[in-house]
Enzyme design. Structure first.
Site, PDB file in Angstrom:
ATOM      1  N   ASN A 149      22.573 -38.398   8.555  1.00  0.00           N
ATOM      2  CA  ASN A 149      23.416 -37.231   8.823  1.00  0.00           C
ATOM      3  C   ASN A 149      22.543 -36.009   9.071  1.00  0.00           C
ATOM      4  OD1 ASN A 149      22.869 -37.681   6.024  1.00  0.00           O
ATOM      5  ND2 ASN A 149      24.340 -36.122   5.440  1.00  0.00           N
ATOM      6  N   ILE A 150      22.996 -35.153   9.971  1.00  0.00           N
ATOM      7  CA  ILE A 150      22.245 -33.951  10.332  1.00  0.00           C
ATOM      8  C   ILE A 150      23.160 -32.757  10.137  1.00  0.00           C
ATOM      9  CG2 ILE A 150      20.951 -32.745  12.125  1.00  0.00           C
ATOM     10  CD1 ILE A 150      20.391 -35.496  13.414  1.00  0.00           C
ATOM     11  N   GLU A 151      22.921 -32.050   9.043  1.00  0.00           N
ATOM     12  CA  GLU A 151      23.744 -30.880   8.733  1.00  0.00           C
ATOM     13  C   GLU A 151      23.196 -29.647   9.433  1.00  0.00           C
ATOM     14  OE1 GLU A 151      23.788 -30.693   4.454  1.00  0.00           O
ATOM     15  OE2 GLU A 151      25.282 -32.291   4.330  1.00  0.00           O
ATOM     16  N   ASN A 152      24.051 -28.626   9.489  1.00  0.00           N
ATOM     17  CA  ASN A 152      23.673 -27.369  10.108  1.00  0.00           C
ATOM     18  C   ASN A 152      24.215 -26.227   9.259  1.00  0.00           C
ATOM     19  OD1 ASN A 152      24.123 -25.014  12.162  1.00  0.00           O
ATOM     20  ND2 ASN A 152      22.713 -26.414  13.147  1.00  0.00           N
ATOM     21  N   CYS A 170      34.175 -40.302  12.808  1.00  0.00           N
ATOM     22  CA  CYS A 170      33.292 -41.416  13.160  1.00  0.00           C
ATOM     23  C   CYS A 170      34.106 -42.660  13.522  1.00  0.00           C
ATOM     24  CB  CYS A 170      32.334 -41.720  12.019  1.00  0.00           C
ATOM     25  SG  CYS A 170      31.072 -40.445  11.810  1.00  0.00           S
ATOM     26  N   CYS A 206      33.954 -41.490   8.029  1.00  0.00           N
ATOM     27  CA  CYS A 206      35.017 -40.491   8.093  1.00  0.00           C
ATOM     28  C   CYS A 206      35.884 -40.752   9.337  1.00  0.00           C
ATOM     29  CB  CYS A 206      34.416 -39.084   8.130  1.00  0.00           C
ATOM     30  SG  CYS A 206      33.781 -38.584   9.735  1.00  0.00           S
ATOM     31  N   TYR A 252      28.333 -25.044   9.488  1.00  0.00           N
ATOM     32  CA  TYR A 252      28.783 -26.359   9.031  1.00  0.00           C
ATOM     33  C   TYR A 252      29.457 -27.209  10.109  1.00  0.00           C
ATOM     34  CZ  TYR A 252      27.906 -24.984   4.142  1.00  0.00           C
ATOM     35  OH  TYR A 252      27.340 -24.598   2.964  1.00  0.00           O
ATOM     36  N   GLU A 289      26.602 -41.946  11.194  1.00  0.00           N
ATOM     37  CA  GLU A 289      27.155 -42.978  12.076  1.00  0.00           C
ATOM     38  C   GLU A 289      27.129 -42.523  13.537  1.00  0.00           C
ATOM     39  OE1 GLU A 289      28.410 -41.714   9.246  1.00  0.00           O
ATOM     40  OE2 GLU A 289      29.980 -43.021   8.438  1.00  0.00           O
ATOM     41  N   CYS A 307      27.589 -36.646  11.418  1.00  0.00           N
ATOM     42  CA  CYS A 307      27.435 -37.766  10.479  1.00  0.00           C
ATOM     43  C   CYS A 307      26.384 -38.759  10.973  1.00  0.00           C
ATOM     44  CB  CYS A 307      28.751 -38.509  10.322  1.00  0.00           C
ATOM     45  SG  CYS A 307      30.124 -37.522   9.726  1.00  0.00           S
TER      46      CYS A 307
HETATM   47 ZN   LIG Z   1      31.593 -39.289   9.960  1.00  0.00          ZN
END
Ligand SMILES: [Zn+2]
Length: 135
Positions: free
Chosen positions: A45-48, A92, A89, A51, A58, A56
């Protein structure tokens, strides 16, 4: 899909989680997608800080594959933190539907231990599929 392949895919998902960028949630996720040509693409997962720009694991794995010309998948393994079963989620799941309903989603724990699996069709019983737009 045999047990060994599931284990291989789960191990790749663990590897994918190692490059997750999750400084805000600390919720480290990994995924690995197996294409019908036998290639594996992994992601975390690559958060920012904004937000909504977060992606995600996947989708990172699937988009890596698609960007390399792969659109047919056998399975995707997903691992999350801890020991409980985790499934994708809803966003995805919708991305998975784009590429078919009869491929497998394998769930594992943070160490890559197998916890269960089901098809995309089982995860999304009433899918919004490309045929809705394409006929
Ligand atoms: Zn997801």
């Amino acid at each position: 899909m045999n047990k060994e392949m599931k284990a291989t895919l789960l191990k790749a998902a663990v590897e994918g989680s190692k490059n997750a960028h999750c400084p805000y949630s600390k919720y480290r996720v990994g995924a690995a997608v197996l294409t019908k040509t036998g290639k594996i693409y992994q992601g975390g997962n690559i958060e920012n800080v904004s937000y909504g720009a977060t992606v995600c694991a996947e989708r990172v794995a699937i988009w890596k594959a698609v960007s390399e010309g792969e659109k047919e998948f056998e399975a995707i393994a997903v691992i999350g933190p801890g020991t409980s079963e985790g499934y994708p989620c809803a966003q995805c799941r919708q991305v998975m539907v784009e590429f078919g309903l009869d491929w497998l989603v394998v769930s594992g724990d943070q160490d890559g231990n197998y916890l269960g699996d089901m098809t995309v069709r089982e995860l999304v019983p009433f899918p919004f599929t490309p045929s809705a737009l394409l006929g």
